[in-house]
Design an enzyme around this catalytic site. Structure first.
Site, short mmCIF file in Angstrom:
data_model
loop_
_atom_site.label_atom_id
_atom_site.label_comp_id
_atom_site.label_asym_id
_atom_site.label_seq_id
_atom_site.Cartn_x
_atom_site.Cartn_y
_atom_site.Cartn_z
N CYS A 183 -2.31 -4.41 4.46
CA CYS A 183 -3.27 -3.80 3.52
C CYS A 183 -3.57 -4.74 2.36
CB CYS A 183 -2.71 -2.48 2.97
SG CYS A 183 -2.36 -1.28 4.25
N ARG A 207 -6.39 2.64 9.90
CA ARG A 207 -7.42 1.79 9.27
C ARG A 207 -8.78 2.20 9.83
NH1 ARG A 207 -4.14 -1.96 6.89
NH2 ARG A 207 -2.17 -2.16 7.99
C1 BEZ Z 1 0.74 -3.01 6.39
O1 BEZ Z 1 1.34 -4.08 6.47
O2 BEZ Z 1 -0.27 -2.88 5.74
C2 BEZ Z 1 1.28 -1.84 7.15
C3 BEZ Z 1 1.88 -2.06 8.36
C4 BEZ Z 1 2.41 -0.98 9.06
C5 BEZ Z 1 2.33 0.31 8.53
C6 BEZ Z 1 1.70 0.51 7.32
C7 BEZ Z 1 1.15 -0.56 6.63
#
Ligand code: BEZ
Length: 230
Positions: free
Chosen positions: A57, A140
């Site tokens: 993110c 997402r």
């Molecule tokens: C992230 O790195 O943004 C992420 C990865 C797995 C679950 C939630 C967020």
């Protein structure tokens, strides 16, 4: 008409292409917004991310913020959302600005609104909670909403997969081009490439007649003709 599914005894909706974007008011890092009414006359990309203070993110937010002016010049605003609270959002965005240097991006200020959605009301309205992936975080999701408030494209990615920003820009420009010139865009189309006429879904015109009437047109068969936009 909204398409709905059950999620933990709640009915949640899955908006679809061609439908009006479900409306909501929300608190964001840039104040209250009234969606999609505040964005009438402009395109808007409404996107969700799973959680603040997570690496994928963070890479996405830095990229969105870096590209914000480019999207604005394409008449498109950005609105983010996660099920975190406002103070988490503010602390995360401050950390990004003050501390993170990534792939040549630094001091990155996120100026577009980031919605707090601790109740998950908006996320559920937009089908962003997909329990097979996570029932506590949004996937997402990317909703392209046009200047009339209609959903024009939807892309969903799983938690582990960062979005491709070239594709988001390409999709936006392709839809704007299709609207402006009443054309369609072929596989892997990039701005500047030939477009398809007449647009997909309308009736084809006999190949010989098309080429006769429009010498700049190239026909591969009666149902498949392209032309340049120049
Ligand atoms: C992230 O790195 O943004 C992420 C990865 C797995 C679950 C939630 C967020």
């Amino acid at each position: 008409m909204e398409h709905t599914i059950e999620l933990q005894n709640n009915v949640v909706s899955m908006p679809r292409i061609g439908e009006k974007a479900p409306s909501f008011t929300a608190v964001t890092t840039q104040g209250k917004i009234n969606f999609p009414d505040d964005y009438k006359g402009r395109w808007v990309i409404l996107f969700s991310h799973p959680a603040d203070f997570t690496p994928v993110c963070t890479s996405e937010f830095m990229t969105f913020a870096t590209l914000e002016d480019e999207f604005k010049s394409l008449n498109c605003d950005l609105v983010g959302l996660s099920v975190d609270g406002l103070y988490s959002h503010i602390a995360w965005l401050r950390t990004i600005k003050d501390k993170i240097e990534y792939r040549g991006m630094k001091n990155v200020e996120v100026k577009f609104p980031l919605i707090e959605d601790i109740t998950m009301d908006v996320a559920k309205k937009y089908g962003m909670i997909q329990p097979g992936e996570s029932s506590t975080k949004a996937v997402r999701a990317v909703f392209f909403v046009d200047p009339k408030g209609t959903i024009r494209a939807i892309i969903y990615y799983p938690l582990s997969l960062g979005r491709n920003f070239d594709e988001l820009k390409r999709a936006l420009i392709a839809m704007q081009t299709a609207d402006k010139y009443e054309v369609a865009t072929p596989a892997d189309w990039r701005p500047g490439d030939d477009v398809i006429v007449p647009p997909a879904g309308s009736c084809g015109v006999a190949k010989d007649r098309m080429e006769e009437n429009h010498p700049e047109m190239k026909c591969y068969d009666w149902f498949f003709c392209t032309r340049s936009l120049n």
